[in-house]
Design a protein around this motif. Structure first.
Motif, mmCIF file in Angstrom:
data_model
loop_
_atom_site.group_PDB
_atom_site.id
_atom_site.type_symbol
_atom_site.label_atom_id
_atom_site.label_comp_id
_atom_site.label_asym_id
_atom_site.label_seq_id
_atom_site.Cartn_x
_atom_site.Cartn_y
_atom_site.Cartn_z
ATOM 1 N N MET A 137 28.045 17.287 44.209
ATOM 2 C CA MET A 137 28.029 18.588 44.884
ATOM 3 C C MET A 137 29.393 19.273 44.769
ATOM 4 S SD MET A 137 25.666 18.776 48.192
ATOM 5 C CE MET A 137 23.882 18.632 48.080
ATOM 6 N N HIS A 138 30.481 18.494 44.985
ATOM 7 C CA HIS A 138 31.827 19.070 44.835
ATOM 8 C C HIS A 138 31.989 19.674 43.435
ATOM 9 C CE1 HIS A 138 33.762 17.938 48.550
ATOM 10 N NE2 HIS A 138 33.479 16.654 48.397
ATOM 11 N N VAL A 139 31.624 18.879 42.454
ATOM 12 C CA VAL A 139 31.800 19.311 41.058
ATOM 13 C C VAL A 139 30.963 20.553 40.767
ATOM 14 C CG1 VAL A 139 31.412 18.646 38.646
ATOM 15 C CG2 VAL A 139 32.426 17.013 40.246
ATOM 16 N N ALA A 140 29.730 20.566 41.296
ATOM 17 C CA ALA A 140 28.822 21.684 41.040
ATOM 18 C C ALA A 140 29.378 22.999 41.588
ATOM 19 C CB ALA A 140 27.462 21.396 41.660
ATOM 20 N N LEU A 141 30.168 22.902 42.677
ATOM 21 C CA LEU A 141 30.610 24.122 43.356
ATOM 22 C C LEU A 141 32.056 24.494 43.048
ATOM 23 C CD1 LEU A 141 28.911 23.531 46.819
ATOM 24 C CD2 LEU A 141 28.070 24.834 44.849
ATOM 25 N N GLN A 142 32.724 23.653 42.259
ATOM 26 C CA GLN A 142 34.137 23.832 41.971
ATOM 27 C C GLN A 142 34.476 25.222 41.414
ATOM 28 O OE1 GLN A 142 35.606 20.867 39.250
ATOM 29 N NE2 GLN A 142 36.893 20.024 40.881
ATOM 30 N N SER A 143 33.596 25.743 40.581
ATOM 31 C CA SER A 143 33.920 26.992 39.891
ATOM 32 C C SER A 143 33.595 28.233 40.717
ATOM 33 C CB SER A 143 33.168 27.040 38.558
ATOM 34 O OG SER A 143 31.792 26.959 38.825
ATOM 35 N N MET A 144 32.975 28.055 41.886
ATOM 36 C CA MET A 144 32.655 29.231 42.707
ATOM 37 C C MET A 144 33.910 29.674 43.467
ATOM 38 S SD MET A 144 28.888 28.616 44.364
ATOM 39 C CE MET A 144 28.925 30.198 45.212
ATOM 40 N N ASN A 145 34.330 30.933 43.310
ATOM 41 C CA ASN A 145 35.564 31.338 43.985
ATOM 42 C C ASN A 145 35.343 31.983 45.348
ATOM 43 O OD1 ASN A 145 34.550 33.739 43.064
ATOM 44 N ND2 ASN A 145 35.991 33.905 41.344
ATOM 45 N N THR A 146 34.072 32.096 45.762
ATOM 46 C CA THR A 146 33.801 32.659 47.080
ATOM 47 C C THR A 146 33.806 31.590 48.171
ATOM 48 O OG1 THR A 146 31.474 32.475 46.516
ATOM 49 C CG2 THR A 146 32.464 34.664 46.339
ATOM 50 N N ILE A 147 33.681 30.346 47.772
ATOM 51 C CA ILE A 147 33.630 29.252 48.763
ATOM 52 C C ILE A 147 34.566 28.120 48.336
ATOM 53 C CG2 ILE A 147 31.258 29.669 49.581
ATOM 54 C CD1 ILE A 147 31.508 26.847 47.332
ATOM 55 N N GLN A 148 34.828 27.213 49.309
ATOM 56 C CA GLN A 148 35.528 25.990 48.937
ATOM 57 C C GLN A 148 34.847 24.786 49.580
ATOM 58 O OE1 GLN A 148 39.545 26.081 50.405
ATOM 59 N NE2 GLN A 148 38.936 26.901 52.402
ATOM 60 N N THR A 149 35.042 23.640 48.999
ATOM 61 C CA THR A 149 34.405 22.434 49.538
ATOM 62 C C THR A 149 35.435 21.337 49.781
ATOM 63 O OG1 THR A 149 34.012 21.311 47.424
ATOM 64 C CG2 THR A 149 32.356 22.895 48.111
ATOM 65 N N PHE A 150 35.195 20.547 50.796
ATOM 66 C CA PHE A 150 35.980 19.333 51.014
ATOM 67 C C PHE A 150 35.117 18.328 51.775
ATOM 68 C CE2 PHE A 150 36.863 22.405 54.349
ATOM 69 C CZ PHE A 150 36.736 21.674 55.526
ATOM 70 N N SER A 151 35.622 17.093 51.869
ATOM 71 C CA SER A 151 34.901 16.089 52.656
ATOM 72 C C SER A 151 35.716 15.768 53.884
ATOM 73 C CB SER A 151 34.684 14.810 51.842
ATOM 74 O OG SER A 151 33.855 15.076 50.741
ATOM 75 N N GLU A 152 35.070 15.441 54.989
ATOM 76 C CA GLU A 152 35.796 15.071 56.194
ATOM 77 C C GLU A 152 35.167 13.858 56.854
ATOM 78 O OE1 GLU A 152 35.596 18.589 58.651
ATOM 79 O OE2 GLU A 152 33.614 18.072 59.391
ATOM 80 N N ASP A 153 35.984 13.220 57.711
ATOM 81 C CA ASP A 153 35.606 11.996 58.431
ATOM 82 C C ASP A 153 35.428 10.821 57.450
ATOM 83 O OD1 ASP A 153 35.160 10.458 60.669
ATOM 84 O OD2 ASP A 153 33.862 11.956 61.598
ATOM 85 N N GLU A 154 35.185 9.657 58.025
ATOM 86 C CA GLU A 154 35.158 8.450 57.196
ATOM 87 C C GLU A 154 33.862 7.684 57.396
ATOM 88 O OE1 GLU A 154 37.419 7.830 54.943
ATOM 89 O OE2 GLU A 154 38.620 9.548 55.619
ATOM 90 N N GLY A 155 33.611 6.785 56.499
ATOM 91 C CA GLY A 155 32.472 5.877 56.607
ATOM 92 C C GLY A 155 31.150 6.609 56.599
ATOM 93 N N ILE A 156 30.261 6.182 57.453
ATOM 94 C CA ILE A 156 28.895 6.703 57.440
ATOM 95 C C ILE A 156 28.838 8.156 57.898
ATOM 96 C CG2 ILE A 156 28.234 5.913 59.782
ATOM 97 C CD1 ILE A 156 25.624 4.860 58.083
ATOM 98 N N ALA A 157 29.856 8.579 58.656
ATOM 99 C CA ALA A 157 29.879 9.953 59.167
ATOM 100 C C ALA A 157 30.461 10.939 58.147
ATOM 101 C CB ALA A 157 30.700 10.017 60.458
ATOM 102 N N ARG A 158 31.007 10.430 57.060
ATOM 103 C CA ARG A 158 31.659 11.297 56.083
ATOM 104 C C ARG A 158 30.681 12.342 55.557
ATOM 105 N NH1 ARG A 158 36.535 11.549 53.833
ATOM 106 N NH2 ARG A 158 36.763 12.218 51.667
ATOM 107 N N ARG A 159 31.132 13.580 55.521
ATOM 108 C CA ARG A 159 30.246 14.669 55.129
ATOM 109 C C ARG A 159 30.958 15.675 54.261
ATOM 110 N NH1 ARG A 159 31.497 14.280 60.749
ATOM 111 N NH2 ARG A 159 33.077 15.817 61.232
ATOM 112 N N LEU A 160 30.167 16.420 53.543
ATOM 113 C CA LEU A 160 30.703 17.466 52.689
ATOM 114 C C LEU A 160 30.667 18.780 53.466
ATOM 115 C CD1 LEU A 160 30.507 17.864 49.084
ATOM 116 C CD2 LEU A 160 29.208 19.645 50.184
ATOM 117 N N VAL A 161 31.764 19.525 53.400
ATOM 118 C CA VAL A 161 31.833 20.791 54.122
ATOM 119 C C VAL A 161 31.990 21.917 53.112
ATOM 120 C CG1 VAL A 161 32.976 22.064 55.983
ATOM 121 C CG2 VAL A 161 33.049 19.561 55.957
#
Lengths: 91, 158
Positions: free
Chosen positions: B130-154
């Motif tokens: 998902m990160h890679v798929a959205l990398q080239s979009m300049n209107t949004i940004q993505t990152f991951s937060e939290d650790e372990g099972i709760a880790r999510r993409l924002v």
């Protein structure tokens, strides 16, 4: 009686029964005592699987894993063959 | 071929069992096999994309069920030995494409409405897709937060 095919039914309808039959026979000690009866409903068929008393555990498996796998595979085959089938393991 | 024949190798027996299970399930699959030291790898080739999805199942559980049954049967015919490992050709790629489409839909919504999207319950590989798929979009940004099972993409608006 369990093996009678209804004339005019598509091969796919017996396919699911044959799948359960093959798996069950391959898992038990007494394959000759395996019967799979297909009870056809309007939407869903019920497959009644009966095996020798001593073999029931082999069909069910530890914590029911084998039976669960059997039902999962049956569901995939049903989807592929566009049929609904439900497996009952008779004890 | 008689699968009880002693002269038949475990490899042939394994292939026969897998082929039989798939045939009886209505799948027309090709089998590509490699024998390793620890296991026998069988890659299944099915042409219809729908068949790939059915055969793999949610979280790969259908394929795992075929694998479990094939190994149980193999064990009874041929005794203890190398287990069979099943894979479906193209399943990974198909999943990646699905994730990419999903990511683009989320991103489009974030870009339009300015809300943040948080996507839970993905494994590291899926998140990365998902990160890679959205990398080239300049209107949004993505990152991951939290650790372990709760880790999510924002996904947030830039």
């Amino acid at each position: 009686m369990s093996d009678t095919a209804v004339p005019g039914t598509a091969a796919s309808e017996t396919g699911i029964r044959d799948l359960v039959d093959f798996i069950a026979r391959a898992l038990v000690d007494s394959p000759e005592q395996v019967t799979v009866r297909e009870v056809k409903g309007e939407q869903t068929s019920v497959l009644e699987l009966q095996v020798a008393k001593n073999d029931v555990g082999k069909i069910i498996g530890k914590q029911g894993r084998t039976a669960r796998a059997l039902r999962t595979v049956l569901k995939a085959a049903s989807t592929k063959l566009k049929k609904h089938a439900h497996l009952e393991i008779l004890e | 071929m008689d699968i009880d024949d002693d002269s038949v190798s475990r490899l042939d027996t394994a292939l026969n069992v897998v082929k039989r299970l798939l045939d009886l399930s209505g799948f027309d699959a090709t089998l590509n096999v490699t024998e390793g030291d620890e296991r026998i790898d069988v890659v299944l080739g099915v042409s219809a994309p729908d068949d790939i999805a059915i055969l793999v199942g949610a979280q790969g559980q259908t394929l795992a069920a075929y694998q479990l049954l094939a190994n149980r049967i193999l064990q009874r015919i041929d005794g203890e030995g190398k287990p069979v490992n099943l894979d479906v050709a193209g399943a990974g790629e198909a999943r990646e494409r699905r994730l990419q489409r999903l990511a683009e839909r989320f991103a489009g919504s974030v870009a339009e409405h300015g809300l943040e999207a948080r996507i839970y319950g993905m494994n590291p590989k899926d998140r990365r897709s998902m990160h890679v798929a959205l990398q080239s979009m300049n209107t949004i940004q993505t990152f991951s937060e939290d650790e372990g099972i709760a880790r999510r993409l924002v996904i947030t608006r830039r």
